[in-house]
Design a protein around this motif. Structure first.
Motif, PDB file in Angstrom:
ATOM      1  N   LEU A 227       0.333  -6.641   2.864  1.00 23.28           N
ATOM      2  CA  LEU A 227      -0.524  -6.663   1.680  1.00 23.28           C
ATOM      3  C   LEU A 227       0.274  -6.855   0.399  1.00 23.28           C
ATOM      4  CD1 LEU A 227      -2.934  -3.709   2.562  1.00 23.28           C
ATOM      5  CD2 LEU A 227      -3.173  -6.129   3.111  1.00 23.28           C
ATOM      6  N   GLY A 228       1.533  -6.446   0.404  1.00 26.73           N
ATOM      7  CA  GLY A 228       2.347  -6.570  -0.793  1.00 26.73           C
ATOM      8  C   GLY A 228       3.259  -5.380  -0.971  1.00 26.73           C
ATOM      9  N   ILE A 229       4.011  -5.381  -2.073  1.00 25.90           N
ATOM     10  CA  ILE A 229       4.978  -4.334  -2.375  1.00 25.90           C
ATOM     11  C   ILE A 229       4.361  -3.310  -3.322  1.00 25.90           C
ATOM     12  CG2 ILE A 229       7.248  -3.831  -3.329  1.00 25.90           C
ATOM     13  CD1 ILE A 229       7.378  -5.400  -0.761  1.00 25.90           C
ATOM     14  N   ASP A 230       4.534  -2.029  -2.993  1.00 26.18           N
ATOM     15  CA  ASP A 230       4.113  -0.950  -3.883  1.00 26.18           C
ATOM     16  C   ASP A 230       5.048  -0.945  -5.091  1.00 26.18           C
ATOM     17  OD1 ASP A 230       3.431   1.345  -5.202  1.00 26.18           O
ATOM     18  OD2 ASP A 230       3.540   2.655  -3.448  1.00 26.18           O
ATOM     19  N   GLN A 232       5.651   1.181  -7.308  1.00 24.79           N
ATOM     20  CA  GLN A 232       6.296   2.452  -7.604  1.00 24.79           C
ATOM     21  C   GLN A 232       7.405   2.786  -6.606  1.00 24.79           C
ATOM     22  OE1 GLN A 232       3.356   5.542  -7.931  1.00 24.79           O
ATOM     23  NE2 GLN A 232       2.493   4.735  -9.847  1.00 24.79           N
ATOM     24  N   THR A 233       7.201   2.458  -5.312  1.00 29.64           N
ATOM     25  CA  THR A 233       8.188   2.815  -4.289  1.00 29.64           C
ATOM     26  C   THR A 233       8.983   1.622  -3.786  1.00 29.64           C
ATOM     27  OG1 THR A 233       6.590   2.520  -2.492  1.00 29.64           O
ATOM     28  CG2 THR A 233       6.695   4.706  -3.528  1.00 29.64           C
ATOM     29  N   SER A 234       8.554   0.405  -4.141  1.00 32.34           N
ATOM     30  CA  SER A 234       9.176  -0.839  -3.662  1.00 32.34           C
ATOM     31  C   SER A 234       9.111  -0.964  -2.137  1.00 32.34           C
ATOM     32  CB  SER A 234      10.642  -0.923  -4.123  1.00 32.34           C
ATOM     33  OG  SER A 234      10.715  -0.923  -5.535  1.00 32.34           O
ATOM     34  N   ARG A 235       8.130  -0.295  -1.515  1.00 31.45           N
ATOM     35  CA  ARG A 235       7.951  -0.388  -0.070  1.00 31.45           C
ATOM     36  C   ARG A 235       6.818  -1.350   0.264  1.00 31.45           C
ATOM     37  NH1 ARG A 235       8.151   6.145   1.066  1.00 31.45           N
ATOM     38  NH2 ARG A 235      10.426   6.385   0.958  1.00 31.45           N
ATOM     39  N   MET A 236       6.952  -2.021   1.404  1.00 33.71           N
ATOM     40  CA  MET A 236       5.917  -2.937   1.859  1.00 33.71           C
ATOM     41  C   MET A 236       4.712  -2.153   2.376  1.00 33.71           C
ATOM     42  SD  MET A 236       4.680  -5.924   2.433  1.00 33.71           S
ATOM     43  CE  MET A 236       6.081  -7.028   2.147  1.00 33.71           C
ATOM     44  N   GLU A 250       2.719   2.440   4.766  1.00 34.89           N
ATOM     45  CA  GLU A 250       3.886   1.856   4.120  1.00 34.89           C
ATOM     46  C   GLU A 250       5.040   1.805   5.114  1.00 34.89           C
ATOM     47  OE1 GLU A 250       5.004   4.325   0.857  1.00 34.89           O
ATOM     48  OE2 GLU A 250       5.095   6.158   2.047  1.00 34.89           O
ATOM     49  N   ILE A 251       5.929   0.809   4.934  1.00 34.94           N
ATOM     50  CA  ILE A 251       7.092   0.642   5.797  1.00 34.94           C
ATOM     51  C   ILE A 251       8.288   1.336   5.155  1.00 34.94           C
ATOM     52  CG2 ILE A 251       8.580  -0.990   6.991  1.00 34.94           C
ATOM     53  CD1 ILE A 251       5.674  -1.080   7.877  1.00 34.94           C
ATOM     54  N   VAL A 276      -8.865  -6.180   3.186  1.00 32.97           N
ATOM     55  CA  VAL A 276      -8.408  -5.119   2.290  1.00 32.97           C
ATOM     56  C   VAL A 276      -7.268  -5.640   1.420  1.00 32.97           C
ATOM     57  CG1 VAL A 276      -6.758  -4.172   3.965  1.00 32.97           C
ATOM     58  CG2 VAL A 276      -7.705  -2.697   2.174  1.00 32.97           C
ATOM     59  N   SER A 277      -7.276  -5.242   0.148  1.00 36.94           N
ATOM     60  CA  SER A 277      -6.270  -5.711  -0.800  1.00 36.94           C
ATOM     61  C   SER A 277      -5.195  -4.649  -1.017  1.00 36.94           C
ATOM     62  CB  SER A 277      -6.929  -6.058  -2.135  1.00 36.94           C
ATOM     63  OG  SER A 277      -7.476  -4.881  -2.738  1.00 36.94           O
ATOM     64  N   LEU A 278      -4.109  -5.043  -1.681  1.00 33.70           N
ATOM     65  CA  LEU A 278      -3.035  -4.101  -1.989  1.00 33.70           C
ATOM     66  C   LEU A 278      -3.532  -2.999  -2.901  1.00 33.70           C
ATOM     67  CD1 LEU A 278      -0.062  -3.221  -2.007  1.00 33.70           C
ATOM     68  CD2 LEU A 278       0.316  -4.833  -3.894  1.00 33.70           C
ATOM     69  N   GLU A 279      -4.336  -3.352  -3.893  1.00 33.90           N
ATOM     70  CA  GLU A 279      -4.867  -2.345  -4.819  1.00 33.90           C
ATOM     71  C   GLU A 279      -5.714  -1.311  -4.072  1.00 33.90           C
ATOM     72  OE1 GLU A 279      -7.680  -2.096  -8.855  1.00 33.90           O
ATOM     73  OE2 GLU A 279      -7.299  -4.031  -7.879  1.00 33.90           O
ATOM     74  N   GLN A 280      -6.591  -1.773  -3.170  1.00 35.37           N
ATOM     75  CA  GLN A 280      -7.419  -0.848  -2.394  1.00 35.37           C
ATOM     76  C   GLN A 280      -6.552   0.036  -1.498  1.00 35.37           C
ATOM     77  OE1 GLN A 280      -9.882  -3.879  -0.550  1.00 35.37           O
ATOM     78  NE2 GLN A 280     -11.675  -3.226  -1.740  1.00 35.37           N
ATOM     79  N   ALA A 281      -5.514  -0.544  -0.883  1.00 42.47           N
ATOM     80  CA  ALA A 281      -4.637   0.231  -0.013  1.00 42.47           C
ATOM     81  C   ALA A 281      -3.934   1.341  -0.782  1.00 42.47           C
ATOM     82  CB  ALA A 281      -3.619  -0.696   0.648  1.00 42.47           C
ATOM     83  N   LEU A 282      -3.436   1.029  -1.976  1.00 41.33           N
ATOM     84  CA  LEU A 282      -2.755   2.042  -2.794  1.00 41.33           C
ATOM     85  C   LEU A 282      -3.724   3.139  -3.211  1.00 41.33           C
ATOM     86  CD1 LEU A 282      -0.498  -0.265  -5.008  1.00 41.33           C
ATOM     87  CD2 LEU A 282       0.184   1.115  -3.030  1.00 41.33           C
ATOM     88  N   GLN A 283      -4.969   2.758  -3.486  1.00 41.79           N
ATOM     89  CA  GLN A 283      -5.984   3.768  -3.821  1.00 41.79           C
ATOM     90  C   GLN A 283      -6.230   4.704  -2.637  1.00 41.79           C
ATOM     91  OE1 GLN A 283      -9.503   1.646  -5.246  1.00 41.79           O
ATOM     92  NE2 GLN A 283      -9.274   2.663  -7.228  1.00 41.79           N
ATOM     93  N   LEU A 284      -6.373   4.123  -1.449  1.00 38.55           N
ATOM     94  CA  LEU A 284      -6.634   4.935  -0.261  1.00 38.55           C
ATOM     95  C   LEU A 284      -5.478   5.894   0.018  1.00 38.55           C
ATOM     96  CD1 LEU A 284      -8.117   2.191   2.105  1.00 38.55           C
ATOM     97  CD2 LEU A 284      -9.363   4.039   0.990  1.00 38.55           C
ATOM     98  N   MET A 285      -4.264   5.423  -0.140  1.00 40.78           N
ATOM     99  CA  MET A 285      -3.105   6.263   0.155  1.00 40.78           C
ATOM    100  C   MET A 285      -2.859   7.320  -0.910  1.00 40.78           C
ATOM    101  SD  MET A 285      -0.318   3.769   2.025  1.00 40.78           S
ATOM    102  CE  MET A 285      -0.088   2.696   0.635  1.00 40.78           C
ATOM    103  N   SER A 286      -3.547   7.197  -2.052  1.00 44.70           N
ATOM    104  CA  SER A 286      -3.411   8.213  -3.100  1.00 44.70           C
ATOM    105  C   SER A 286      -4.332   9.406  -2.881  1.00 44.70           C
ATOM    106  CB  SER A 286      -3.713   7.587  -4.465  1.00 44.70           C
ATOM    107  OG  SER A 286      -5.090   7.237  -4.569  1.00 44.70           O
ATOM    108  N   LEU A 287      -5.244   9.306  -1.914  1.00 46.23           N
ATOM    109  CA  LEU A 287      -6.182  10.402  -1.657  1.00 46.23           C
ATOM    110  C   LEU A 287      -5.448  11.617  -1.095  1.00 46.23           C
ATOM    111  CD1 LEU A 287      -9.193   8.434  -0.111  1.00 46.23           C
ATOM    112  CD2 LEU A 287      -8.986   9.362  -2.420  1.00 46.23           C
TER     113      LEU A 287
END
Length: 449
Positions: A227-230, A232-236, A250-251, A276-287
């Motif tokens: 999906l892309g690079i975070d 904040q963490t520079s992780r895929m 995240e990897i 699913v997009s990178l933005e949605q994935a980051l939102q989900l992982m912030s829960l």
């Protein structure tokens, strides 16, 4: 063979005297009627029906029935689907192993005879050590357990745990053979090309068809979509289809400590790994998301759980209507929900998701509704859960009528009857009550006149 009663009151094995005929005589049919008959598989065992079968086979005794059921459940030989006990692929593999290498020990007759032997030991008519010695070392008539185990030979675990899925069109289409295997980390399907896909634990074996297996192999678990690079963490960040459904994770770096665990979050029911997009994935992982602090200083959070989205304030949880509310609900809206008394019964009925017209069998309107365990179709009397592969948007009225017909054919689930109070239970109950004090009677001595 079981006879079947036809609609006109006659049975299919009823015999009728034929008129006198001669060899070679040609016959002209007056009428031809095509009548279909479908057999239904036997119902799955429930705990009561399994106990009844054990009693019929004279296996076990009332004091061991609960242990037997608890054992087969704890060892994942069966799982419960409602009140039914559904066997697993692991149970089939273990049964095959025992039947091939220890046929006498798993025979119903042997188990029933062992109960009689144990009764003889308890009654003093047999010697315990002699019975154990003969069972382990054998005697003139039977082979002992020691020899069975020590001379077992090579066990082909892969063959024993492999089951080929029947494919009636394989010869015509030339499609690769697909098998089910019980592995160390669960059950999976595999084709001749080596592609694998996990099978969920809650899927009954009889529902794993060749078409479903192909569908699983077309999108196997473990394949990643980047999906892309975070930032904040520079992780895929990747999206996967896992054993318990689609999720994002995240990897970690190669030199990450072993104690480090990647952030992971399940997708919403409205999402898929393809979209699913990178933005949605980051939102989900912030829960869980912090909504804010209530007036009493306790933090309110919004999160997604096993039974859907909900709010949490200390130990008090309140359900949300949709997953989208997890990121949209405000502190004021959350406080308004907590200001209302907590519902102890069923929540208000949700509107239907789709209207499918009248059921041809019952004439009642068919609608799709959202239930606690997923969407289902109902005509107001019969409810049928949508199967894997049924989509709310594309399901037809014919498919809905088919699901209702299948559920209607199975009949209602057996109702649990209250346990009868036995004499022993009544005796224990009376024994537990304190005995009333006996007041000594006064003797009146008559005076001699």
């Amino acid at each position: 063979m079981e006879s079947v009663e036809e609609t006109d009151g006659h049975t299919d094995d009823e015999q009728t005297r034929l008129p006198r005929l001669t060899a070679g005589q040609s016959l002209r049919p007056e009428s031809v009627t095509a009548s279909g008959h479908e057999t239904r598989p036997p119902a799955r065992y429930t705990e009561p029906s399994l106990v009844a079968k054990l009693e019929e086979l004279e296996i076990g005794r009332p004091s061991t029935y609960a242990t037997i059921i608890r054992t087969i459940t704890a060892r994942d030989y069966v799982f419960k689907k409602g009140s039914a006990l559904v066997p697993t692929w692991l149970a089939f593999a273990v049964t095959r192993l025992l039947e091939e290498h220890f046929p006498r020990l798993v025979d119903y007759t042997f188990t029933a005879e062992m109960e009689d032997v144990l009764d003889e030991i308890a009654d003093g008519h047999a010697e315990r050590l002699r019975v154990l010695t003969d069972f382990y070392f054998g005697d003139d008539n039977r082979e002992g357990l020691h020899r069975l185990v020590t001379e077992l030979g090579e066990i082909d675990a892969r063959r024993l745990s492999t089951f080929e899925l029947p494919d009636p069109d394989a010869l015509e289409t030339g499609a690769p053979k697909i098998v089910v295997r019980v592995g160390r980390y669960g059950t999976y399907v595999e084709d001749e090309e080596g592609r694998r896909a996990n099978v969920t634990d809650d899927l009954p074996p009889d529902e794993l068809t060749i078409d479903l297996a192909r569908e699983l192999l077309a999108k196997p678990a473990g394949e990643e979509r980047e999906l892309g690079i975070d930032p904040q963490t520079s992780r895929m960040i990747v999206a996967k289809d896992g054993r318990f459904g689609p999720y994002v994770t995240e990897i970690l770096e190669d030199d990450a400590p072993k104690s480090a665990k990647p952030r992971t979050a399940s997708l919403f029911s409205s999402m898929s790994t393809d979209t699913v997009s990178l933005e949605q994935a980051l939102q989900l992982m912030s829960l869980p998301r912090v909504v804010g602090e209530d007036v009493d200083g306790v933090e309110i959070t919004a999160q997604n759980g096993r039974y859907g989205p909900y709010l949490r304030k200390g130990t008090d949880s309140r359900s949300l209507e949709s997953e989208d509310q997890i990121f949209a609900i405000t502190l004021e809206e959350a406080q308004a929900i907590y200001a209302q008394p907590k519902q102890r019964g069923r929540a208000a009925a949700k509107p239907p998701l789709k209207d499918l017209g009248a059921d041809p069998a019952s004439g009642r309107p068919m609608i799709i509704k959202e239930g606690r365990f997923g969407p289902y179709v109902t005509d107001g009397e019969i409810n049928a859960t949508l199967r894997r592969g049924d989509d709310i948007e594309t399901i037809t009225s014919e498919r809905a009528a088919e699901l209702l017909a299948d559920k209607r054919a199975k009949g209602p689930a057996p109702k649990k009857r209250p346990a009868k109070r036995t004499n022993a239970a009544a005796a224990n109950s009376s024994a537990s009550k304190p005995a009333a004090k006996r007041v000594p009677s006064k003797k009146v001595r008559a005076k001699a006149g």
